[in-house]
Design a protein around this motif. Structure first.
Motif, PDB file in Angstrom:
ATOM      1  N   GLY A   1       0.798  -1.220   0.000  1.00 42.11           N
ATOM      2  CA  GLY A   1       0.000   0.000   0.000  1.00 42.11           C
ATOM      3  C   GLY A   1       0.828   1.265   0.000  1.00 42.11           C
ATOM      4  N   GLY A   2       2.163   1.136   0.069  1.00 47.86           N
ATOM      5  CA  GLY A   2       3.027   2.307   0.074  1.00 47.86           C
ATOM      6  C   GLY A   2       3.135   2.924  -1.304  1.00 47.86           C
ATOM      7  N   ARG A   3       3.565   4.159  -1.356  1.00 44.75           N
ATOM      8  CA  ARG A   3       3.740   4.849  -2.624  1.00 44.75           C
ATOM      9  C   ARG A   3       5.166   5.352  -2.723  1.00 44.75           C
ATOM     10  N   MET A   4       5.738   5.279  -3.920  1.00 44.91           N
ATOM     11  CA  MET A   4       7.069   5.814  -4.141  1.00 44.91           C
ATOM     12  C   MET A   4       6.919   7.106  -4.936  1.00 44.91           C
ATOM     13  N   VAL A   5       7.690   8.091  -4.563  1.00 40.71           N
ATOM     14  CA  VAL A   5       7.673   9.366  -5.246  1.00 40.71           C
ATOM     15  C   VAL A   5       9.001   9.530  -5.960  1.00 40.71           C
ATOM     16  N   THR A   6       8.968   9.815  -7.246  1.00 37.13           N
ATOM     17  CA  THR A   6      10.182  10.054  -8.006  1.00 37.13           C
ATOM     18  C   THR A   6      10.234  11.525  -8.371  1.00 37.13           C
ATOM     19  N   ILE A   7      11.364  12.144  -8.115  1.00 43.87           N
ATOM     20  CA  ILE A   7      11.513  13.571  -8.373  1.00 43.87           C
ATOM     21  C   ILE A   7      12.773  13.799  -9.191  1.00 43.87           C
ATOM     22  N   ALA A   8      12.660  14.585 -10.225  1.00 43.07           N
ATOM     23  CA  ALA A   8      13.834  14.964 -11.009  1.00 43.07           C
ATOM     24  C   ALA A   8      14.403  16.247 -10.419  1.00 43.07           C
ATOM     25  N   PHE A   9      15.707  16.272 -10.229  1.00 48.08           N
ATOM     26  CA  PHE A   9      16.354  17.472  -9.721  1.00 48.08           C
ATOM     27  C   PHE A   9      16.829  18.288 -10.908  1.00 48.08           C
ATOM     28  N   ASP A  10      16.236  19.451 -11.081  1.00 48.12           N
ATOM     29  CA  ASP A  10      16.563  20.333 -12.194  1.00 48.12           C
ATOM     30  C   ASP A  10      17.641  21.315 -11.739  1.00 48.12           C
ATOM     31  N   LEU A  11      18.855  21.137 -12.259  1.00 51.28           N
ATOM     32  CA  LEU A  11      19.963  22.000 -11.844  1.00 51.28           C
ATOM     33  C   LEU A  11      19.764  23.457 -12.229  1.00 51.28           C
ATOM     34  N   THR A  12      18.906  23.721 -13.191  1.00 51.29           N
ATOM     35  CA  THR A  12      18.649  25.114 -13.575  1.00 51.29           C
ATOM     36  C   THR A  12      17.631  25.772 -12.651  1.00 51.29           C
TER      37      THR A  12
ATOM     38  N   VAL B   1      12.233   8.950  -1.834  1.00 52.06           N
ATOM     39  CA  VAL B   1      12.499   9.901  -2.905  1.00 52.06           C
ATOM     40  C   VAL B   1      13.693   9.390  -3.694  1.00 52.06           C
ATOM     41  N   ARG B   2      13.549   9.280  -5.001  1.00 51.82           N
ATOM     42  CA  ARG B   2      14.627   8.802  -5.859  1.00 51.82           C
ATOM     43  C   ARG B   2      14.996   9.906  -6.843  1.00 51.82           C
ATOM     44  N   PHE B   3      16.270  10.076  -7.115  1.00 51.48           N
ATOM     45  CA  PHE B   3      16.744  11.100  -8.031  1.00 51.48           C
ATOM     46  C   PHE B   3      17.124  10.465  -9.361  1.00 51.48           C
ATOM     47  N   PHE B   4      16.893  11.184 -10.415  1.00 46.66           N
ATOM     48  CA  PHE B   4      17.345  10.748 -11.728  1.00 46.66           C
ATOM     49  C   PHE B   4      17.583  11.980 -12.580  1.00 46.66           C
ATOM     50  N   SER B   5      18.387  11.817 -13.618  1.00 47.77           N
ATOM     51  CA  SER B   5      18.667  12.915 -14.532  1.00 47.77           C
ATOM     52  C   SER B   5      17.735  12.813 -15.722  1.00 47.77           C
ATOM     53  N   GLY B   6      17.025  13.867 -15.986  1.00 43.23           N
ATOM     54  CA  GLY B   6      16.116  13.887 -17.127  1.00 43.23           C
ATOM     55  C   GLY B   6      16.774  14.447 -18.375  1.00 43.23           C
ATOM     56  N   ASN B   7      18.076  14.676 -18.320  1.00 46.84           N
ATOM     57  CA  ASN B   7      18.792  15.274 -19.445  1.00 46.84           C
ATOM     58  C   ASN B   7      20.016  14.442 -19.804  1.00 46.84           C
ATOM     59  N   PRO B   8      19.821  13.262 -20.393  1.00 41.33           N
ATOM     60  CA  PRO B   8      20.986  12.434 -20.739  1.00 41.33           C
ATOM     61  C   PRO B   8      21.835  13.097 -21.815  1.00 41.33           C
ATOM     62  N   GLY B   9      23.121  12.892 -21.716  1.00 34.47           N
ATOM     63  CA  GLY B   9      24.048  13.477 -22.690  1.00 34.47           C
ATOM     64  C   GLY B   9      24.451  12.492 -23.764  1.00 34.47           C
ATOM     65  N   ARG B  10      25.277  12.944 -24.670  1.00 34.34           N
ATOM     66  CA  ARG B  10      25.740  12.145 -25.801  1.00 34.34           C
ATOM     67  C   ARG B  10      26.400  10.831 -25.385  1.00 34.34           C
ATOM     68  N   PRO B  11      27.255  10.842 -24.351  1.00 32.50           N
ATOM     69  CA  PRO B  11      27.892   9.581 -23.956  1.00 32.50           C
ATOM     70  C   PRO B  11      26.872   8.504 -23.555  1.00 32.50           C
ATOM     71  N   LEU B  12      25.803   8.898 -22.879  1.00 30.93           N
ATOM     72  CA  LEU B  12      24.790   7.919 -22.492  1.00 30.93           C
ATOM     73  C   LEU B  12      24.050   7.368 -23.710  1.00 30.93           C
ATOM     74  N   PHE B  13      23.743   8.237 -24.668  1.00 29.88           N
ATOM     75  CA  PHE B  13      23.084   7.775 -25.890  1.00 29.88           C
ATOM     76  C   PHE B  13      24.010   6.872 -26.706  1.00 29.88           C
ATOM     77  N   ASP B  14      25.296   7.206 -26.742  1.00 32.59           N
ATOM     78  CA  ASP B  14      26.258   6.351 -27.443  1.00 32.59           C
ATOM     79  C   ASP B  14      26.328   4.971 -26.795  1.00 32.59           C
ATOM     80  N   ASP B  15      26.342   4.935 -25.461  1.00 26.38           N
ATOM     81  CA  ASP B  15      26.381   3.659 -24.755  1.00 26.38           C
ATOM     82  C   ASP B  15      25.099   2.863 -25.005  1.00 26.38           C
ATOM     83  N   LEU B  16      23.979   3.528 -24.992  1.00 33.30           N
ATOM     84  CA  LEU B  16      22.701   2.877 -25.275  1.00 33.30           C
ATOM     85  C   LEU B  16      22.693   2.282 -26.676  1.00 33.30           C
TER      86      LEU B  16
END
Length: 94
Positions: free
Chosen positions: A5-16, A36-51
């Motif tokens: 019955g618990g809920r998880m909240v995900t929040i993006a930290f916007d550096l701007t 609370v979990r952090f993630f980057s919503g702005n992946p860069g070129r290296p991450l896309f290359d790896d993907l």
């Protein structure tokens, strides 16, 4: 681990907008410590290359539920809205 019955909240930290991001985090405190979990919503070129490398090497495959021809795009939207999707819906453009 969440209790039943618990809920998880995900929040993006916007550096701007750090003040707004910190405000969201503070407001989420009502949902419990450690949820609370952090993630980057702005992946860069290296991450896309790896993907792309992982896809090319066959190490990563998308979970495709259904492939629709372009002519059935409306049917794809109806199916998506109906729910129960267990993967991605793909519209094939030939």
């Amino acid at each position: 681990m969440l209790k039943p019955g618990g809920r998880m909240v995900t929040i993006a930290f916007d550096l701007t907008r750090p003040a707004a991001s910190l405000g969201y985090i503070a407001a989420s405190a009502v949902h419990g410590r450690g949820r609370v979990r952090f993630f980057s919503g702005n992946p860069g070129r290296p991450l896309f290359d790896d993907l792309a490398r992982q896809v090319t090497e066959g190490k990563l495959r998308p979970a495709v539920d259904t492939v629709f021809p372009l002519e059935e795009t409306a049917a794809a939207h109806r199916a998506l809205e109906a729910g129960g999707v267990r993967g991605k819906y793909v519209v094939r453009v030939d």
